[in-house]
Design an enzyme around this catalytic site. Structure first.
Site, mmCIF file in Angstrom:
data_model
loop_
_atom_site.group_PDB
_atom_site.id
_atom_site.type_symbol
_atom_site.label_atom_id
_atom_site.label_comp_id
_atom_site.label_asym_id
_atom_site.label_seq_id
_atom_site.Cartn_x
_atom_site.Cartn_y
_atom_site.Cartn_z
ATOM 1 C CE LYS A 244 -90.917 -44.833 5.759
ATOM 2 N NZ LYS A 244 -89.759 -44.449 4.930
ATOM 3 N N GLY B 67 -80.937 -47.090 3.940
ATOM 4 C CA GLY B 67 -79.588 -47.621 4.004
ATOM 5 C C GLY B 67 -78.966 -47.985 2.673
ATOM 6 C CG ASN C 270 -85.887 -39.796 -0.763
ATOM 7 O OD1 ASN C 270 -86.889 -39.310 -0.283
ATOM 8 N ND2 ASN C 270 -85.171 -39.116 -1.650
ATOM 9 C CB THR C 271 -80.552 -40.434 0.418
ATOM 10 O OG1 THR C 271 -81.486 -40.037 1.414
ATOM 11 C CG2 THR C 271 -79.434 -39.417 0.366
#
Lengths: 265, 78
Positions: free
Chosen positions: A107, A195, A216-217
């Site tokens: 990535k 996002g 992820n978050t």
């Protein structure tokens, strides 16, 4: 259309020759510990996880290692260039990652501004060209600009990964029109990367025609990450099924569902 | 390349590892350096003087006085 519509139950997506049944890619950052991280990745049904490359801590060589919890035998590792602000940094990082793991699928993420974490697309495109020439299969984090997405595809990107909103913001998909246009035009997989905040955001990404979602978050920062991982898995599946089923047209006015004749009098 | 390791020799060389100066025994290969640092197992990659020291050549690549070494591994990330 980036992938052919497929029979129910056999819906997979393919990046650089690797085929995945799961359309949810998860990160491995920000978790309480690697054990929770591994449990969330399992609960998400993920087959691919992003990983970062960092200096070994020499003062504590026995600190827990990611690979002991999130095994590269179980998950496809997607090394990232998070924190890189120049093409040279990114290429150096990914060459090290390739040597450490032996994987060419990576990535690319070249940031510009430390506050917004928006990608520097000029540097990103330049780094992509160098990486492709060096034999990498590059999934590219990018802005949600359809023109730039096409430039990346022309330069040999293995996947286009537009942001839905700034990294770690959880704001959801800010420009649905652009994401839809990118998904419609691309011939390589399109993955919304960054996002997503909650399950409906992931479903929207898939309804817009994206091939997968990377987050992820949204999972790691939920109060119950494991439960959110399950929610995201279901949302990605639901959004994908909705996309494949072909949604009803939107109308400006009401249209009754029940017959409008043969009422009792 | 012949490995000339003499365990009785206590001579050291100064190198920089991950930004910190360190003295390590003379005559270490990259493989030997990793063992010396307690880094056994796990997937690491090594740069020697800004060039990748390929994993396949860890045992043949020798560490020399003044080398700048970077040792990285995979950690959690998004």
């Amino acid at each position: 259309m980036s992938t052919a519509k497929s029979e129910r139950g056999t819906d997979t997506f393919t990046v650089a020759g690797r085929t995945f049944a799961s359309r949810l890619i998860v990160g491995t950052g920000k978790y309480k510990d690697y054990a929770e991280n591994a449990a969330a990745a399992e609960a998400a049904g993920a087959e691919m996880v992003t990983v970062a490359v960092r200096r070994v801590n020499l003062t504590n060589p026995d600190e827990p290692m990611l690979v002991d919890y999130v095994s590269p035998d179980r998950f496809v590792f997607l090394p990232n260039t998070a924190g890189c602000f120049t093409g040279e940094d990114a290429i150096r990082t990914l060459r090290l990652a390739r040597d450490a793991g032996g994987w060419s699928l990576v990535k690319l993420e070249v940031l510009s501004d430390p506050d917004t974490l928006y990608p520097d697309m000029i540097e990103t495109l330049r780094a992509l060209e160098l990486l492709v020439a060096d034999g990498f299969d590059v999934m590219v984090y990018c802005s949600d600009d359809p023109v730039m997405a096409r430039r990346l595809e022309d330069a040999g990107a293995a996947a286009i990964m537009p942001l839905g909103a700034p990294i770690g913001s959880g704001l959801g998909i800010q420009n649905q029109l652009n994401i839809r246009l990118i998904a419609e035009e691309a011939k390589v997989p399109v993955v919304v990367d960054a996002g997503v905040g909650t399950a409906s955001d992931a479903a929207i990404a898939m309804e817009l025609g994206c091939d997968a979602v990377l987050m992820n978050t949204a999972i790691a920062a939920a109060k119950d990450p494991i439960r959110m991982a399950v929610a995201m898995k279901l949302a990605v599946q639901a959004g994908r099924e909705a996309y494949l089923s072909g949604r009803m047209p939107k109308k400006l006015y009401g249209a009754a569902s029940s017959p409008d004749a043969d009422f009792t009098t | 390349m012949s490995k000339t390791k003499n365990p009785s020799m206590s001579k050291e060389i100064a190198i920089t590892i991950n930004g910190d100066e360190r003295n390590v025994p003379i005559g270490l290969s990259v493989e030997g350096l990793l063992a010396h640092l307690g880094l056994v197992g796990g997937k690491v990659a090594v740069e020697r003087n800004k060039e990748i020291a390929p994993r396949s050549q860890f045992s043949q690549t020798m560490i020399e006085q003044g080398d700048t070494i970077e040792i990285v591994r995979f950690v959690g990330g998004g």
